[in-house]
Design an enzyme around this catalytic site. Structure first.
Site, mmCIF file in Angstrom:
data_model
loop_
_atom_site.group_PDB
_atom_site.id
_atom_site.type_symbol
_atom_site.label_atom_id
_atom_site.label_comp_id
_atom_site.label_asym_id
_atom_site.label_seq_id
_atom_site.Cartn_x
_atom_site.Cartn_y
_atom_site.Cartn_z
ATOM 1 N N HIS A 103 1.853 1.148 1.029
ATOM 2 C CA HIS A 103 2.602 2.355 0.706
ATOM 3 C C HIS A 103 1.864 3.592 1.220
ATOM 4 O O HIS A 103 0.625 3.632 1.223
ATOM 5 C CB HIS A 103 2.800 2.494 -0.800
ATOM 6 C CG HIS A 103 3.394 1.293 -1.455
ATOM 7 N ND1 HIS A 103 4.606 0.760 -1.070
ATOM 8 C CD2 HIS A 103 2.952 0.509 -2.463
ATOM 9 C CE1 HIS A 103 4.880 -0.299 -1.821
ATOM 10 N NE2 HIS A 103 3.889 -0.466 -2.671
ATOM 11 N N GLU A 120 0.083 2.856 -7.400
ATOM 12 C CA GLU A 120 0.631 2.070 -8.497
ATOM 13 C C GLU A 120 -0.464 1.250 -9.165
ATOM 14 O O GLU A 120 -1.606 1.192 -8.685
ATOM 15 C CB GLU A 120 1.736 1.142 -7.990
ATOM 16 C CG GLU A 120 1.269 0.139 -6.947
ATOM 17 C CD GLU A 120 2.420 -0.555 -6.226
ATOM 18 O OE1 GLU A 120 3.478 0.062 -6.022
ATOM 19 O OE2 GLU A 120 2.236 -1.726 -5.849
ATOM 20 N N HIS A 178 -1.321 -5.015 0.187
ATOM 21 C CA HIS A 178 -1.212 -5.819 -1.023
ATOM 22 C C HIS A 178 0.032 -6.688 -0.998
ATOM 23 O O HIS A 178 0.955 -6.445 -0.215
ATOM 24 C CB HIS A 178 -1.188 -4.916 -2.271
ATOM 25 C CG HIS A 178 -0.008 -3.975 -2.295
ATOM 26 N ND1 HIS A 178 0.001 -2.781 -1.616
ATOM 27 C CD2 HIS A 178 1.199 -4.072 -2.906
ATOM 28 C CE1 HIS A 178 1.154 -2.168 -1.814
ATOM 29 N NE2 HIS A 178 1.907 -2.934 -2.588
ATOM 30 N N ARG A 198 6.464 -2.930 5.319
ATOM 31 C CA ARG A 198 6.115 -4.343 5.383
ATOM 32 C C ARG A 198 5.316 -4.652 6.645
ATOM 33 O O ARG A 198 5.732 -4.333 7.755
ATOM 34 C CB ARG A 198 7.376 -5.219 5.376
ATOM 35 C CG ARG A 198 8.198 -5.175 4.100
ATOM 36 C CD ARG A 198 9.226 -6.313 4.114
ATOM 37 N NE ARG A 198 10.231 -6.124 3.067
ATOM 38 C CZ ARG A 198 11.491 -5.777 3.286
ATOM 39 N NH1 ARG A 198 11.916 -5.610 4.524
ATOM 40 N NH2 ARG A 198 12.318 -5.629 2.280
#
Length: 326
Positions: A103, A120, A178, A198
């Site tokens: 991200h 996050e 991740h 991605r």
């Protein structure tokens, strides 16, 4: 406009399907009347173009949390200025591996996506024995190194795998490569963003038979290319055994409460909103002599400024609010 008569708001989840999702959110967390329904994500607190919670109880029933936020930003905090709600909270059920992804941070996301960045954290609610996540890279790499691995279908060789167990916490800053592995059920607290780049998706195809989209150039732009070291962010105070601080950063403050041996706890929201998602058990939220049932899978939003909330019962929950770190 200042909204009056606020109270604990029970939120209806926004359900998301994906090819990797399982049925635990339907069967165990009652997110659907059909216990076999595949649900990949259940968005428990969301004010986003891709999903908004409807309020299920009280005076504001059938309105959305976005309706209230647009009327009065002080439900987030008294001095909140942004037109975008700050946090998005999910349950995620990974029956299969998620894509290997990354991200962007705030600067890149605002420039390229008109969104917040996406830092996050994950709380592992449950997992099968031996389940693993991808957590960063296993060595230092240049952009060219990573591109060569991608071109030669060897990208998995650079990934750092960690075996997880129930109760683990993982902080995922923007830029960290991740992936959630198969057999893992998590609670995710994140910045309010749905931007994902991605790197790799196991050559899977979507429901129409088309390869799922990759975002290699943007992913290479934003990823942290150095070897990743993991530090457990959890803080436990032996004097308060029913409270665990899971994660704290500039975007959120997250703690877990286990009231199974405690009669009740008080929650106040003088400065920031509080979100409560119930991981297990059942109990009651008591505010101004009114009682609100809470059971496994429920999500409540406590607007900033409401005080003297009591939570009782044999219940385990995660509480999220904003952080005072500047």
């Amino acid at each position: 406009m200042c909204i009056k008569n606020l109270y604990p708001l029970k939120l209806k989840p926004v359900l998301k399907d994906a090819i990797w999702g399982g049925n635990r959110l339907a069967s165990e967390y009652k997110k659907s009347d059909n216990p076999n329904k595949k649900i990949a994500e259940s968005w428990e607190l969301t004010v986003h173009k891709n999903g908004v919670n409807i309020i299920e109880n009280g005076e504001y029933a059938n309105q959305t949390i976005e309706d209230l936020f647009k009327l009065d930003k002080s439900i987030v905090s008294p001095d909140y200025k942004s037109d975008k709600f700050p946090i998005l909270i999910k349950f995620i059920d990974a029956e299969q591996n998620l894509s290997v992804q990354v991200h962007p941070d705030d600067e890149y996301a605002k420039k390229h996506e008109n969104e917040f960045g996406k830092t996050e954290m994950w709380y592992i609610i449950d997992c099968k024995p031996g389940a693993k996540i991808v957590y960063g890279l296993n060595n230092n790499y240049t952009r060219e190194d990573l591109q060569n691995l991608i071109d030669n279908n060897k990208f998995e060789n650079c990934l750092n795998y960690i075996e997880v167990k129930r109760g683990d916490v993982y902080f995922i800053p923007a830029g960290l490569v991740h992936a959630i592995g198969e057999g893992i059920l998590i609670a995710e607290i994140q910045q309010n963003s749905d931007t994902t780049y991605r790197f790799y998706d196991y050559s899977r195809v979507d429901t129409n038979g088309n390869p799922r989209e990759l975002h290699i150039d943007k992913a290479l732009d934003v990823c942290i290319k150095t070897k990743t070291e993991y530090v457990n962010p959890k803080i436990k105070d032996d004097k308060i055994p029913w409270l665990e601080v899971l994660s704290q950063c500039e975007y959120f403050f997250v703690s877990r409460f286990d009231l199974k041996t405690l009669k009740k706890t008080n929650i106040n929201c003088p400065g920031y909103f509080c979100s409560v998602i119930c991981l297990d058990g059942k109990g009651e939220i008591i505010y101004k002599n009114k009682k609100y049932k809470i059971i496994k899978g429920d999500s409540y939003f406590f607007p900033a400024g409401i005080n003297n909330i009591k939570i009782t019962g044999s219940i385990e929950f995660i509480l999220t609010t904003l952080s005072n770190i500047k």
